[in-house]
Design an enzyme around this catalytic site. Structure first.
Site, PDB file in Angstrom:
ATOM      1  N   LYS A 153       0.844  -1.205   0.000  1.00 25.60           N
ATOM      2  CA  LYS A 153       0.000   0.000   0.000  1.00 25.60           C
ATOM      3  C   LYS A 153       0.878   1.254   0.000  1.00 25.60           C
ATOM      4  CE  LYS A 153      -3.768  -2.448   2.280  1.00 25.60           C
ATOM      5  NZ  LYS A 153      -4.397  -2.869   3.538  1.00 25.60           N
ATOM      6  N   GLN A 176      -4.791  -1.770   9.792  1.00 21.75           N
ATOM      7  CA  GLN A 176      -4.657  -3.083   9.152  1.00 21.75           C
ATOM      8  C   GLN A 176      -5.225  -4.180  10.061  1.00 21.75           C
ATOM      9  OE1 GLN A 176      -3.584  -3.533   6.004  1.00 21.75           O
ATOM     10  NE2 GLN A 176      -3.852  -5.735   6.115  1.00 21.75           N
ATOM     11  N   ASP A 209     -11.317   2.415   4.304  1.00 24.60           N
ATOM     12  CA  ASP A 209     -11.674   0.991   4.165  1.00 24.60           C
ATOM     13  C   ASP A 209     -13.182   0.804   4.008  1.00 24.60           C
ATOM     14  OD1 ASP A 209      -9.668  -0.993   4.142  1.00 24.60           O
ATOM     15  OD2 ASP A 209      -9.204  -0.655   6.258  1.00 24.60           O
TER      16      ASP A 209
HETATM   17  N1  GUN Z   1      -6.786  -7.141   6.147  1.00 21.76           N
HETATM   18  C1  GUN Z   1      -7.122  -7.889   5.061  1.00 21.76           C
HETATM   19  N2  GUN Z   1      -7.816  -7.139   4.181  1.00 21.76           N
HETATM   20  C2  GUN Z   1      -7.906  -5.911   4.705  1.00 21.76           C
HETATM   21  C3  GUN Z   1      -8.495  -4.694   4.238  1.00 21.76           C
HETATM   22  O1  GUN Z   1      -9.093  -4.608   3.163  1.00 21.76           O
HETATM   23  N3  GUN Z   1      -8.370  -3.629   5.080  1.00 21.76           N
HETATM   24  C4  GUN Z   1      -7.745  -3.704   6.282  1.00 21.76           C
HETATM   25  N4  GUN Z   1      -7.688  -2.621   7.030  1.00 21.76           N
HETATM   26  N5  GUN Z   1      -7.187  -4.817   6.730  1.00 21.76           N
HETATM   27  C5  GUN Z   1      -7.269  -5.900   5.934  1.00 21.76           C
END
Ligand code: GUN
Length: 289
Positions: free
Chosen positions: A53, A97, A120
């Site tokens: 990211k 996350q 998100d």
């Molecule tokens: N862990 C796995 N997929 C995601 C996601 O799309 N967002 C976040 N914040 N954590 C994740």
């Protein structure tokens, strides 16, 4: 043989557009979109996702601020950090996350994020907005999957869509998006009776179960469009590999189009996170996306 949907190529093109948009936001409005990424503990997969990211942000000219907390951090520390980021006008997006260490309540942490910074799309407000068809930030994986489907099929009205998996992150928001596109939507899950028969009804089959090669070739309707959301790390013939939730080799001769793993939905998730960050930054200045 099914067409292999190039999610990586689509994501690259979307990111190129976003890079141009970020550059004009800087010039015209002195606005640099900024995302704060919070990583708790040392889950190796989470570290890989976060670094991917951050790399994408760098390519696009989006500012990223990484906050790492130890696995032992308290709920107060984490929620305190989120509150501080909420009130920082230089931060437009906040991503915590997941998964979090077990002693931390994910819902409490997620709902501590200001909905307008919730890139998100996981807060109750954004979840509710999506469910009732109002504007809000939409979860990245379902949003990216929908972009691929519309690119592939155009109008989705009247198509039978089966989403396998009912998670809050993928299955449920995916079903809401498909319903908004006028699909006839079924959410299937581990208790569904005759899952193969249900899947065989699908013009659009979205697999989000988190089990390697769970969906077999003969569960797929000939010509169907298959979106494989799974990212499963397995070891096979002494080699580590990534495979999806669909048995790709068995599905390819039957499906009309299918996303590969890797190179399908995964890159779209990150591209949509960038999209949501730019959207949130623009909204913070009252600029429309
Ligand atoms: N862990 C796995 N997929 C995601 C996601 O799309 N967002 C976040 N914040 N954590 C994740």
């Amino acid at each position: 043989m099914a067409k292999v949907i190039d999610g990586k190529g689509f994501a690259d093109r979307l990111c190129e557009q976003l890079r141009d948009e970020v550059s004009s936001l800087k010039q015209a409005h002195d606005l640099t979109p900024c995302i704060a990424v919070v990583l708790v503990g040392d889950d190796p997969a989470s570290h890989v996702y976060v670094s991917n990211k951050v790399k994408r942000c760098e390519q696009l000219g989006i500012e990223s601020r990484e906050h790492r907390l130890p696995a032992t951090c308290s709920a107060d520390e984490l929620i305190g950090l989120v509150a501080q980021l909420n009130s920082d006008p230089g931060v437009h997006g906040i991503l915590v996350q997941l998964p979090l260490p077990e002693h931390l309540d994910e819902n409490a942490v997620i709902n501590g994020i200001s909905p307008e910074k919730d890139v998100d799309g996981f807060t109750l407000l954004n979840t509710g907005a999506l469910a009732v068809g109002q504007r809000g930030l939409v979860p990245c994986t379902p949003l990216g999957s929908l972009m691929l489907l519309k690119d592939q099929l155009g109008d989705l009205s009247g198509l039978n869509a089966v989403v396998v998996g009912r998670s809050n992150i993928v299955g449920k928001p995916m079903a809401s998006l498909l319903l908004q596109e006028n699909c006839t939507v079924t959410i299937a899950h581990s208790r569904t009776r005759d899952l193969p028969g249900v899947c065989r009804q699908a013009d659009i089959l979205v697999a989000a179960v988190g089990r390697p090669r769970f969906i077999k070739g003969d569960w797929i309707k000939p010509g169907a469009t298959v979106i494989d959301v799974g990212i499963n790390r397995i070891e096979e013939d002494g080699r580590k590999r990534l495979v999806g939730d669909v048995d790709f080799d068995a599905a390819q001769p039957v499906a009309g189009a299918i996303t590969p793993v890797p190179g399908g939905v995964g890159p779209m998730t990150i591209a949509c996170l960038m999209y949501n960050t730019v959207t949130a930054a623009k909204a913070s200045r009252g600029l429309d996306h």
